[in-house]
Design an enzyme around this catalytic site. Sequence first.
Site, mmCIF file in Angstrom:
data_model
loop_
_atom_site.group_PDB
_atom_site.id
_atom_site.type_symbol
_atom_site.label_atom_id
_atom_site.label_comp_id
_atom_site.label_asym_id
_atom_site.label_seq_id
_atom_site.Cartn_x
_atom_site.Cartn_y
_atom_site.Cartn_z
ATOM 1 N N GLU A 109 0.828 -1.211 0.000
ATOM 2 C CA GLU A 109 0.000 0.000 0.000
ATOM 3 C C GLU A 109 0.861 1.259 0.000
ATOM 4 O O GLU A 109 0.554 2.234 -0.681
ATOM 5 C CB GLU A 109 -0.950 0.006 1.208
ATOM 6 C CG GLU A 109 -2.106 -0.963 1.083
ATOM 7 C CD GLU A 109 -3.004 -0.667 -0.119
ATOM 8 O OE1 GLU A 109 -3.070 0.502 -0.556
ATOM 9 O OE2 GLU A 109 -3.603 -1.614 -0.649
ATOM 10 N N TYR A 129 -6.228 6.449 4.909
ATOM 11 C CA TYR A 129 -6.390 5.537 3.783
ATOM 12 C C TYR A 129 -5.602 4.236 3.999
ATOM 13 O O TYR A 129 -6.143 3.133 3.894
ATOM 14 C CB TYR A 129 -5.942 6.192 2.464
ATOM 15 C CG TYR A 129 -5.686 5.151 1.410
ATOM 16 C CD1 TYR A 129 -6.748 4.571 0.730
ATOM 17 C CD2 TYR A 129 -4.402 4.663 1.164
ATOM 18 C CE1 TYR A 129 -6.546 3.552 -0.187
ATOM 19 C CE2 TYR A 129 -4.182 3.653 0.257
ATOM 20 C CZ TYR A 129 -5.260 3.106 -0.426
ATOM 21 O OH TYR A 129 -5.056 2.092 -1.305
ATOM 22 N N ASP A 153 -8.780 6.562 -1.995
ATOM 23 C CA ASP A 153 -7.630 7.071 -2.748
ATOM 24 C C ASP A 153 -8.161 7.655 -4.064
ATOM 25 O O ASP A 153 -9.381 7.771 -4.252
ATOM 26 C CB ASP A 153 -6.595 5.957 -2.994
ATOM 27 C CG ASP A 153 -7.117 4.869 -3.931
ATOM 28 O OD1 ASP A 153 -8.316 4.897 -4.299
ATOM 29 O OD2 ASP A 153 -6.321 3.987 -4.306
#
Length: 377
Positions: free
Chosen positions: A41, A124, A142
């Site tokens: 990520e 996020y 995102d």
Amino acid sequence: MNAPIIGTPRVARALVRWFSTAARDLPWRRTRDPYAIWIAEVMLQQTTVAAVVPHFTRWMREVPTIGALAAASPQRVYRLWEGLGYYRRAENLLRAARIMAARPDGLFPRRFAEVLELPGIGRYTAGAICSIAFDEPTPVLDGNVIRVLARLRGLRDDVESASARARLWQWAQELVAAAARFRTPGACGRLNEAMMELGATICTPRTPRCPVCPLRRTCIARRDGSTAEIPRRPVRPRLVDVHCAAVIFNRNTLWYVRRRPEGAVNARLWEFPQIEVRRGQGVLSALKVFAGLRPDQLERLGEINHTITRSRIRLEIYRARSGSPPRAWAGQWRSLTQIRHLPFSSAHRRIAGLLPGTLSRREAAPTPGASRSATAD
Ligand code: SF4
């Protein structure tokens, strides 16, 4: 007024079903290890999937656990990160790994609030890790998810405004909460990944493929023909043109390189010394002023064009046939082997590829006029 999306459970179910058949097979999707998901990520922020795959694979081979990362030197971590740009991310990974490794269990935390406390992890990333690794109903938002939700809901506001962001987060929360009620293991993570995947592969910025989209029956932007106007974002400032020149100095088998200073872009990475050429100055005149080199002492090798944040950089590359680097440049003489192990920005790694005995010249050689878009690299 934040009204829920009509048919939220139906939308959530359509997304989860679609993802089970359409998801790309990516290395970080073959695991539920929170460490691996965290690394993926963070790498995927500001970087394309194609660029991340080889970096992720190498990273997981060389530092496969929190403990291994915590024990790695900053230089090794930067070298593994090389090419991804925005090196602050690598710094934060190392800091967070050391914090986790110092705890009694040494494990990745499971609770969203604890994940959020780690350096470099925002709402996020914490949401992605907790939903994918632990199947928690934590939302993600995102760029891809923003585009999907704004179009689905027909949101015409500037998506960077606080009020639009709050609505988007609420919609994302409602969808993942609906997925949690399916009582299907892994549904929360799959819902979030489905939105990201849909934005990356179907609901793309310029040419969304609405006819094959699982949300086509409920999507307001599709119905209204407004996909080109949504999502709306503020006008970005224009790119600034920057002209630089790098000089390669060689002494027997050694090459002159230096670390970029603290506070500079790509701080602490290594480079062949480079100077900025002021507008109207001329590159040879700048090299005379800053490096004391006359034109007859220089051989031009080519140039690299790349972009870092808001700067469009033209970097000319010269080899010094004679002369010495100014003492103020505070560089060091290093061998090719040492240079191979030092972390360089992408542009300067390409320059390193020009040195005899490194990469093939064809692979490394900058070609006049060739452009490469980088992130902060
Ligand atoms: S129908 Fe089209 S605009 Fe709407 S979410 Fe799907 S791809 Fe995006």
